[in-house]
Design a protein around this motif. Structure first.
Motif, PDB file in Angstrom:
ATOM      1  N   ALA A 122      35.760  10.815  33.935  1.00  0.00           N
ATOM      2  CA  ALA A 122      35.095  11.024  35.216  1.00  0.00           C
ATOM      3  C   ALA A 122      36.125  10.822  36.317  1.00  0.00           C
ATOM      4  O   ALA A 122      37.040  10.012  36.190  1.00  0.00           O
ATOM      5  N   GLU A 125      34.988  13.447  43.032  1.00  0.00           N
ATOM      6  CA  GLU A 125      35.049  14.861  43.407  1.00  0.00           C
ATOM      7  C   GLU A 125      36.221  15.101  44.368  1.00  0.00           C
ATOM      8  O   GLU A 125      36.821  16.164  44.364  1.00  0.00           O
ATOM      9  N   THR A 139      38.679  20.929  31.139  1.00  0.00           N
ATOM     10  CA  THR A 139      37.623  21.771  31.684  1.00  0.00           C
ATOM     11  C   THR A 139      36.716  20.925  32.553  1.00  0.00           C
ATOM     12  O   THR A 139      36.226  19.877  32.128  1.00  0.00           O
ATOM     13  N   ARG A 140      36.498  21.409  33.755  1.00  0.00           N
ATOM     14  CA  ARG A 140      35.530  20.727  34.586  1.00  0.00           C
ATOM     15  C   ARG A 140      34.135  21.095  34.107  1.00  0.00           C
ATOM     16  O   ARG A 140      33.819  22.266  33.962  1.00  0.00           O
ATOM     17  N   THR A 141      33.322  20.088  33.858  1.00  0.00           N
ATOM     18  CA  THR A 141      31.938  20.342  33.475  1.00  0.00           C
ATOM     19  C   THR A 141      31.081  20.327  34.738  1.00  0.00           C
ATOM     20  O   THR A 141      31.512  19.860  35.791  1.00  0.00           O
ATOM     21  N   PRO A 142      29.834  20.823  34.657  1.00  0.00           N
ATOM     22  CA  PRO A 142      28.949  20.737  35.825  1.00  0.00           C
ATOM     23  C   PRO A 142      28.241  19.381  35.939  1.00  0.00           C
ATOM     24  O   PRO A 142      27.307  19.254  36.718  1.00  0.00           O
ATOM     25  N   PHE A 143      28.709  18.381  35.198  1.00  0.00           N
ATOM     26  CA  PHE A 143      28.018  17.091  35.211  1.00  0.00           C
ATOM     27  C   PHE A 143      28.489  16.188  36.351  1.00  0.00           C
ATOM     28  O   PHE A 143      29.679  16.103  36.649  1.00  0.00           O
ATOM     29  N   ILE A 144      27.513  15.525  36.956  1.00  0.00           N
ATOM     30  CA  ILE A 144      27.749  14.513  37.974  1.00  0.00           C
ATOM     31  C   ILE A 144      27.116  13.219  37.473  1.00  0.00           C
ATOM     32  O   ILE A 144      26.316  13.243  36.542  1.00  0.00           O
ATOM     33  N   ILE A 145      27.493  12.094  38.076  1.00  0.00           N
ATOM     34  CA  ILE A 145      27.042  10.799  37.546  1.00  0.00           C
ATOM     35  C   ILE A 145      26.144  10.065  38.541  1.00  0.00           C
ATOM     36  O   ILE A 145      26.455   9.990  39.733  1.00  0.00           O
TER      37      ILE A 145
END
Lengths: 150, 150, 150, 150
Positions: A122, A125, A139-145
């Motif tokens: 993580a 941004e 690879t950037r995933t579309p996941f946020i925390i």
């Protein structure tokens, strides 16, 4: 990769340099941990027990200049564990020399040798400098925390 | 909270309903896991061993309608572990009744009782329905996730 | 599309309903404008002069229930202007009936008839309900907005 | 600011250098425009008519090294127009010298003198180098952009 660069496991004699690097990392995130956390974390990094995090040190011309902390943990998506690259830090004055990339690759290679196929991490941004590297090697995933601490 | 709603640990007799819910979750993410992963995961969820994930089932009027998978793991930021809420799923037809919120709170309460102060989870940036709930019960961090699987 | 739904240009007699809808929009963004801005904006919306914004009203069973404000402006990327859909608002009690989609499509059709090939709009990243619609009818770009007002 | 740096309006004699800079900008976005667009845009930038975009050139030691295109347009939020900074480009070899900042400030000052209180611009979320500057001189809004071109 720089010929003077070595990526190797943390040793007990690295304590002072490890502490310096880890404190710089915490400073970057404008946070701090207690003396107890420093001591417990260092012991755990050296314990090599299942479920404990581990550490690689990047050494340039004999001097520690970077670190990576990582952890294997269970995932529902595979029989194998996954690898969480928890922290990555490089001394600002030696950035741009491939040290971050070398640490990520070392963690990834080690995980694969341990039967752990993927790694993830993580980052904020707006960690632009970090992301310039991450976009190249991962690879950037579309996941946020989200988090809940109260 | 709905008086007919019970949040309780997964039981061996939940297998078929758990598998149904978990498959719906995987469908949502347009993915699938092998038969082996189903079997191994179910055993692990019931094992209660250190480092294994666990599961809470939401039961409405006697029928499982939701699940939460979670895992405690080490963190460098505290002596205590942290809790990763890995998966959360509610049957679409019973959404909007507070089941997701109840599952999150149950995981959070359980973690606290186990000495684990915080929980976190990842969600896709465009999981709008999930985020409507998460924004109410938790804090969005600025963290995004990178992965390296090759 | 609902047979009772009409999308039509703003008329002077819409003033009170337009003001009600526009105020609801401003409330959504937790902001307000001065009395002067209300008056000047309404005149401009009706002026039909080059460079002025325009307005479509969605009318359901004879009652205004939604609005779209839009503007053509120059772009460096084409000889033709581009169309900025500035504001879109639907009364909360009539959402989910295709009114937002109908307004967007009406603006887009009108722009095309006026020789303006594309439309774009900005929305808050966490406008989940809006984005559920926008993801269906348009393309999310990777662009974010900075502003400097001081 | 560098003493050799001048920010000044575009002149007709800048055509070739303007075209070079603008092409570099388009290359950055991996796009291109037709010959007609080049010609029409250049005329418009020099026209000084209402509703037309304008251009500032950054000149270093007598040589154009950067440009800013901007446009005033109506906004529903104020009686005054707002200013859209459409494009900003600096030759890669002279970055880090404050040229981008100087161009933004010049556009902002000019807009204020023209009675236009605020400026805004869009950038790709992953334009890390640009954002390093923008975070210093402006405010990131939570707005993202959708477009519909078909």
């Amino acid at each position: 990769m720089d010929r003077n660069l070595i990526i190797r496991p943390l040793k007990r004699s690295d304590h002072d340099e490890w502490r310096r690097l880890w404190t710089s990392y915490l400073d970057f995130y404008e946070t701090a941990v207690s003396e107890e956390v420093y001591q417990v974390s260092f012991q755990r990094l050296l314990s090599h027990e299942i479920g404990e995090y581990r550490c690689f040190i990047a050494e340039m011309a004999g001097k520690p200049v970077g670190l990576a902390h990582f952890l294997y943990h269970r995932t529902m998506w595979s029989v194998e564990d996954t690898c969480y690259l928890m922290d990555l830090f490089i001394d600002p004055e030696v950035r741009g020399k491939g040290i971050g990339r070398a640490l990520i690759e070392k963690v990834h290679e080690t995980a694969k040798q341990d039967g752990v196929p993927g790694i993830y991490w993580a980052t904020q941004e707006f960690n632009y400098k970090g992301r310039m590297l991450y976009d190249q090697v991962a690879t950037r995933t579309p996941f946020i925390i989200y988090e809940k601490n109260d």
